[in-house]
Scaffold this motif. Structure first.
Motif, mmCIF file in Angstrom:
data_model
loop_
_atom_site.group_PDB
_atom_site.id
_atom_site.type_symbol
_atom_site.label_atom_id
_atom_site.label_comp_id
_atom_site.label_asym_id
_atom_site.label_seq_id
_atom_site.Cartn_x
_atom_site.Cartn_y
_atom_site.Cartn_z
ATOM 1 N N ALA A 28 119.058 120.663 65.999
ATOM 2 C CA ALA A 28 119.196 120.232 64.618
ATOM 3 C C ALA A 28 119.860 121.313 63.786
ATOM 4 N N MET A 29 119.471 122.523 64.130
ATOM 5 C CA MET A 29 120.011 123.653 63.399
ATOM 6 C C MET A 29 121.520 123.727 63.575
ATOM 7 N N MET A 30 121.950 123.557 64.799
ATOM 8 C CA MET A 30 123.376 123.672 65.051
ATOM 9 C C MET A 30 124.135 122.491 64.445
ATOM 10 N N ALA A 31 123.458 121.390 64.306
ATOM 11 C CA ALA A 31 124.135 120.193 63.823
ATOM 12 C C ALA A 31 124.642 120.400 62.395
ATOM 13 N N ASP A 32 123.798 120.985 61.570
ATOM 14 C CA ASP A 32 124.289 121.131 60.207
ATOM 15 C C ASP A 32 125.034 122.435 59.957
ATOM 16 N N ILE A 33 125.182 123.212 60.976
ATOM 17 C CA ILE A 33 126.050 124.369 60.828
ATOM 18 C C ILE A 33 127.218 124.220 61.778
ATOM 19 N N PHE B 299 125.595 135.731 48.866
ATOM 20 C CA PHE B 299 124.436 135.951 49.731
ATOM 21 C C PHE B 299 123.312 134.947 49.463
ATOM 22 N N ARG B 300 123.620 133.976 48.609
ATOM 23 C CA ARG B 300 122.575 133.059 48.186
ATOM 24 C C ARG B 300 121.873 132.371 49.361
ATOM 25 N N THR B 301 122.652 131.887 50.321
ATOM 26 C CA THR B 301 122.033 131.199 51.463
ATOM 27 C C THR B 301 121.112 132.124 52.237
ATOM 28 N N LEU B 302 121.552 133.370 52.271
ATOM 29 C CA LEU B 302 120.803 134.346 53.046
ATOM 30 C C LEU B 302 119.427 134.582 52.442
ATOM 31 N N THR B 303 119.425 134.807 51.113
ATOM 32 C CA THR B 303 118.175 135.169 50.467
ATOM 33 C C THR B 303 117.166 134.029 50.532
ATOM 34 N N SER B 304 117.664 132.821 50.657
ATOM 35 C CA SER B 304 116.762 131.665 50.669
ATOM 36 C C SER B 304 115.703 131.780 51.763
ATOM 37 N N SER B 305 116.072 132.421 52.869
ATOM 38 C CA SER B 305 115.111 132.479 53.973
ATOM 39 C C SER B 305 114.023 133.528 53.747
ATOM 40 N N TYR B 306 114.177 134.305 52.682
ATOM 41 C CA TYR B 306 113.185 135.343 52.467
ATOM 42 C C TYR B 306 112.035 134.908 51.551
ATOM 43 N N TYR B 307 112.172 133.709 50.984
ATOM 44 C CA TYR B 307 111.092 133.222 50.129
ATOM 45 C C TYR B 307 109.844 132.907 50.953
ATOM 46 N N ALA C 246 119.925 131.047 58.214
ATOM 47 C CA ALA C 246 120.575 131.549 57.013
ATOM 48 C C ALA C 246 121.787 132.407 57.350
ATOM 49 N N TYR C 247 121.615 133.244 58.350
ATOM 50 C CA TYR C 247 122.722 134.128 58.690
ATOM 51 C C TYR C 247 123.883 133.354 59.307
ATOM 52 N N LEU C 248 123.547 132.322 60.044
ATOM 53 C CA LEU C 248 124.615 131.491 60.586
ATOM 54 C C LEU C 248 125.355 130.799 59.455
ATOM 55 N N LYS C 249 124.601 130.345 58.476
ATOM 56 C CA LYS C 249 125.217 129.644 57.354
ATOM 57 C C LYS C 249 126.203 130.545 56.627
ATOM 58 N N ILE C 250 125.795 131.777 56.477
ATOM 59 C CA ILE C 250 126.663 132.667 55.723
ATOM 60 C C ILE C 250 127.946 132.932 56.497
ATOM 61 N N MET C 251 127.855 132.845 57.798
ATOM 62 C CA MET C 251 129.049 132.963 58.627
ATOM 63 C C MET C 251 130.052 131.881 58.269
ATOM 64 N N VAL C 252 129.532 130.705 58.065
ATOM 65 C CA VAL C 252 130.401 129.572 57.764
ATOM 66 C C VAL C 252 130.905 129.670 56.338
ATOM 67 N N GLU C 253 129.978 129.955 55.448
ATOM 68 C CA GLU C 253 130.326 129.881 54.035
ATOM 69 C C GLU C 253 131.262 130.990 53.603
ATOM 70 N N ASP C 254 131.025 132.155 54.128
ATOM 71 C CA ASP C 254 131.872 133.248 53.703
ATOM 72 C C ASP C 254 133.186 133.208 54.461
ATOM 73 N N ASP C 255 134.001 132.255 54.114
ATOM 74 C CA ASP C 255 135.261 132.083 54.828
ATOM 75 C C ASP C 255 136.354 132.807 54.076
ATOM 76 N N GLY C 256 136.988 133.730 54.742
ATOM 77 C CA GLY C 256 138.078 134.440 54.100
ATOM 78 C C GLY C 256 139.185 133.490 53.673
ATOM 79 N N GLY C 257 139.334 132.405 54.394
ATOM 80 C CA GLY C 257 140.322 131.402 54.038
ATOM 81 C C GLY C 257 141.730 131.792 54.450
ATOM 82 N N SER C 258 141.881 132.994 54.929
ATOM 83 C CA SER C 258 143.235 133.390 55.301
ATOM 84 C C SER C 258 143.608 132.781 56.642
#
Lengths: 572, 209
Positions: A191-196, B75-83, A111-123
């Motif tokens: 597998a985890m790294m594959a989709d992130i 934070f949606r992706t993050l919270t998902s892991s807490y279920y 989840a934390y890795l995902k948020i790294m990707v998703e929260d892209d400043g875009g700058s």
């Protein structure tokens, strides 16, 4: 003070990842690596396929006590300074610490890795910075490799002595592989790294930020946390190692980053020092340059650092420029933008006063001073620098202990081929007694033993014949008598040398950097005793990072091993 | 009910509770009211927050580990892991903001279906901010209907005035205590402070390679 290259959410996630890695690293600590058949060890031969048994082993060994035992616990002072450095809102800290401590940490990583990707400043500016940083790291790696190959050619002469060091190299790399495999096994990381699809520059940026955060300390921590050692903790390093494995970033890149952080911090710190006392320090500066390295701490009474003469330029970028002998082509190729990126990423390290302590008086501390013989009976105990990595801002120290020597050069030669990015020191200790016992063993092996073996038609290897000797008739055993006394003395001295080594490490002469200990034969015993002493004298978990013992003459009493294992992380 | 009891290590069961819902509905305020009986202006939660509360209920000492998640989209992706492994989930909406109620069925209920590993996990619907009765846009009736449809408990409360806050958590916990499968998870093996043992239902343990 801001850390501009990552958004606040990304920094939050980065902090969380470090916390998770730290926790997992602590779990790994209690598992034996490369040592699965320890006799009499009935408490922790872990079932590798099952993470639940790992958990129960852990709680069994580390006492029920309290969550105080967790490295992620606030009182450990390992995480919070990092969080503070990353400017994570203090309200989020308990959540992160608790998350790291919870049982299913592995799911959170995703989840934390995902948020790294998703929260892209875009700058695009940030992307450029990340890219430049990644590039400069790559070049650092390249220059490290070239530096190595040149070293190798000079040391080829000693080829015949390389066996032990080769053995330890292969052992170390085997441990590394095993550890990484285990992480892979623990969860399907692939597998985890594959989709992130975290971009490579992003990964590098994350690791670089975390590294800076680990090395830097905020001054206010010292007053509150007595447990916190200054500088770069071995536990941080092992967590970063694990994190790098998760992110699929080669460890050599981390080592390159360590050096970069070290240098930018040094340069920044120096700038600070200069502006603080512009005039009075002039005389000292000259000394510093001339001496090359010195224990600055001793001179100024504060947490200053030792700096190489070439590092006199004040600016951060200039600090990197001074690396030229090591970096070679780096400067023209990555150009100003790369430096700028590094500088911004690491810049805030300068803000914290105490960063210097990390690489402190190391060179001088270890190699310069012959140890005072604080513990009687030790006649000789000296650190000798090995290899060419000294005073180049390495953030990790290797201490190498020989134990089977015929002449003094045997203290150093076995380690000459041991190539990695550690700042290495060999210990020369009690050469008289070691040579005596080694020679005695050699004589014995070549005379009675081999003749007997020839007659029996059993041309076994020397090693296995030593084992077989246990079952031999009394007549032959008498031949070993004359080894006995020498051996006893040597054993006694090795125990004392181990305590001495522990005291040196406790005093921080290596400069508050993570230490890797390698030793064979009686040298391994020295290390073992050192670890025992460290464990007995309090909370010293942050000192020793890795240990390799080859053929240690130590009884396999599991209790003693458990004590010793408390203080370091990866074990063999 | 004494908050100072939270330092006491001994308990019969450990329950993991999770709070979800849109940003600004008052999840953190509810938790703060429940754990420290306080009310203050809070900034949006970052990632997740965590609080522990010891309670005695039904003759048992219970340790409630309550995870307060961020409602913000990022934070949606993050919270998902807490279920994972939660025995109770509290869905919170703001009775004065209709969108937060709509989102429960559009977003949060789906999240639960997707991420919760626990079939028997107890769900609870909570309408917060009933102190602002004049601004109410979601009627109690609608709340009850929603709760019936999704098979969860329902209460309306106010973190500000303290109305029904204790009851929220109590009802949820009592329901968990009545559910044998959840009870088994919360007891014995999990007691160890390192909480390393994944819950027995954790499927991933078996799927390791």
């Amino acid at each position: 003070m801001a850390v501009p290259t990552l958004t606040s959410t990304q920094r939050y996630a980065a902090g969380a990842l470090l916390a998770l890695a730290l926790r997992q690293a602590q779990l790994q600590q209690t598992e034996l690596l490369g040592f699965s058949s320890l006799p009499g060890d009935n408490y922790a031969v872990p079932d590798r396929s099952s993470s639940s048994s790992r958990g129960s082993n852990f709680s069994g060994s580390e006492a029920d006590g309290d969550s105080l035992q967790l490295w992620t616990h606030p009182s450990r002072g390992l995480l919070r300074p990092v969080f503070r450095f990353l400017e994570i809102d203090s309200k989020a800290w308990p959540g992160l610490e608790e998350t790291a401590g919870s049982s299913d940490a592995m799911h959170h990583i995703l989840a934390y890795l995902k948020i790294m990707v998703e929260d892209d400043g875009g700058s695009s500016e940030k992307e450029e910075q990340e890219f430049a940083l990644a590039k400069s790291v790559d070049f650092m790696v390249m220059s490290l490799e070239t530096a190595h190959s040149s070293e190798e050619t000079t040391s080829e002469l000693h080829e015949e002595n390389f066996e032990s060091s080769k053995l330890s190299i292969s052992k170390l790399s085997a441990i590394g592989e095993e550890a990484i495999n285990r992480y892979k096994n623990a969860r399907d990381r692939e597998a985890m790294m594959a989709d992130i699809s975290l971009s490579y520059p992003r990964k590098v940026t994350i690791l670089f930020e975390l590294l800076s955060a680990c090395v830097a300390d905020s001054p206010q921590d010292y007053e509150k946390d007595s447990m916190r050692r200054k500088g770069y903790d071995a536990r941080h390093r092992i967590a970063l190692r694990l994190l790098a494995a998760w992110l699929d970033v080669n460890w050599t890149k981390m080592e390159a980053m360590e050096i970069m952080v070290a240098f930018s911090a040094m340069a920044a710190d120096k700038e600070q020092q200069q502006s603080q006392k512009s005039r009075s320090s002039k005389g000292k500066w000259v000394k510093w340059k001339r001496g090359g390295i010195i224990g600055a701490a001793a001179l100024t009474g504060g947490a200053l650092l030792a700096i190489t003469g070439g590092l006199a330029a004040p600016a951060i970028a200039a600090g990197f420029g001074a690396l030229a002998p090591t970096l070679g082509v780096l400067v023209p190729v990555i150009g100003a933008s790369g430096f700028a990126a590094v500088a911004t990423a690491a810049g805030s390290v300068a803000g914290s006063v105490a960063v210097a302590a990390s690489f402190g008086a190391a060179g001088a501390g270890l190699s310069g001073s012959k140890m005072a013989r604080r513990i009687g009976d030790i006649e000789e105990f000296e650190f000798i620098p090995v290899g060419g990595n000294h005073n180049q801002g390495h953030l990790a120290v290797g201490i190498l202990v020989s134990g089977f020597v015929f002449e003094e050069s045997d203290f150093i030669n076995p380690w000459k081929a041991f190539e990695n990015n550690l700042e290495r020191y060999a210990i020369q200790w009690e050469s008289k007694h070691l040579i005596a016992v080694s020679t005695a063993i050699q004589d014995w092996l070549t005379s009675t033993l081999t003749r007997e073996l020839m007659r029996g038609g059993a041309m076994m290897t020397v090693l296995s014949s030593l084992v077989a000797a246990l079952a031999w008739p009394a007549v032959l055993l008498s031949a070993t008598d004359f080894i006995d006394s020498k051996w006893t003395i040597a054993i006694d001295r090795s125990d004392k040398a181990g305590i001495l080594l522990a005291e040196i490490l406790l005093k921080g002469l290596q400069g508050n950097r993570p230490v890797t200990l390698l030793g064979f034969s009686l040298g391994a015993r020295v290390i073992f005793k050192c670890l025992q002493h460290l464990a007995e004298s309090g909370d010293n978990e942050g000192l020793v990072e890795r240990v390799v013992l080859l053929g240690a003459p130590v009884a396999l009493n599991s209790d003693e091993w458990i004590t010793a294992r408390k203080v370091f992380i990866i074990f063999c | 009910m004494d908050p100072s009891a939270s330092s006491q290590p001994e308990f019969d069961y450990l329950f993991k509770l999770l709070m979800i819902g849109d940003s600004g509905v008052g999840k953190s305020s509810l938790l703060l009211r429940f754990t420290s009986d306080a009310f203050e202006d809070l900034s949006p939660t970052i990632g997740v927050d965590f609080k522990v509360k010891m309670v005695a209920m039904g003759g048992k000492k219970l340790k409630l580990a309550i995870w307060d998640t961020a409602g913000q989209e990022r934070f949606r992706t993050l919270t998902s892991s807490y279920y994972r492994g939660a025995q109770g989930i509290i869905m919170v909406y703001d009775v004065t903001r209709r969108d937060t109620f709509i989102n429960l069925s559009n977003v949060w209920a789906k999240e639960i279906d997707l991420y919760s590993t626990n079939q028997d996990c107890i769900k609870m619907l909570v309408g917060n901010k009933v102190d602002k009765e004049s601004e109410r846009t979601v009627s109690k009736k609608e709340g009850i209907d929603f709760a019936r449809e999704y098979g969860c408990l329902f209460l309306e409360c106010s973190a500000k005035t303290r109305v029904n806050v204790q009851q929220c958590f109590e009802e949820l916990v009592l329901k968990i205590l009545e559910t044998p499968s959840l009870l088994a998870e919360g007891s014995a093996g999990v007691k160890n402070i390192f909480r390393q043992k994944p819950p027995p239902a954790d499927a991933s343990t078996g799927s390791c390679c």
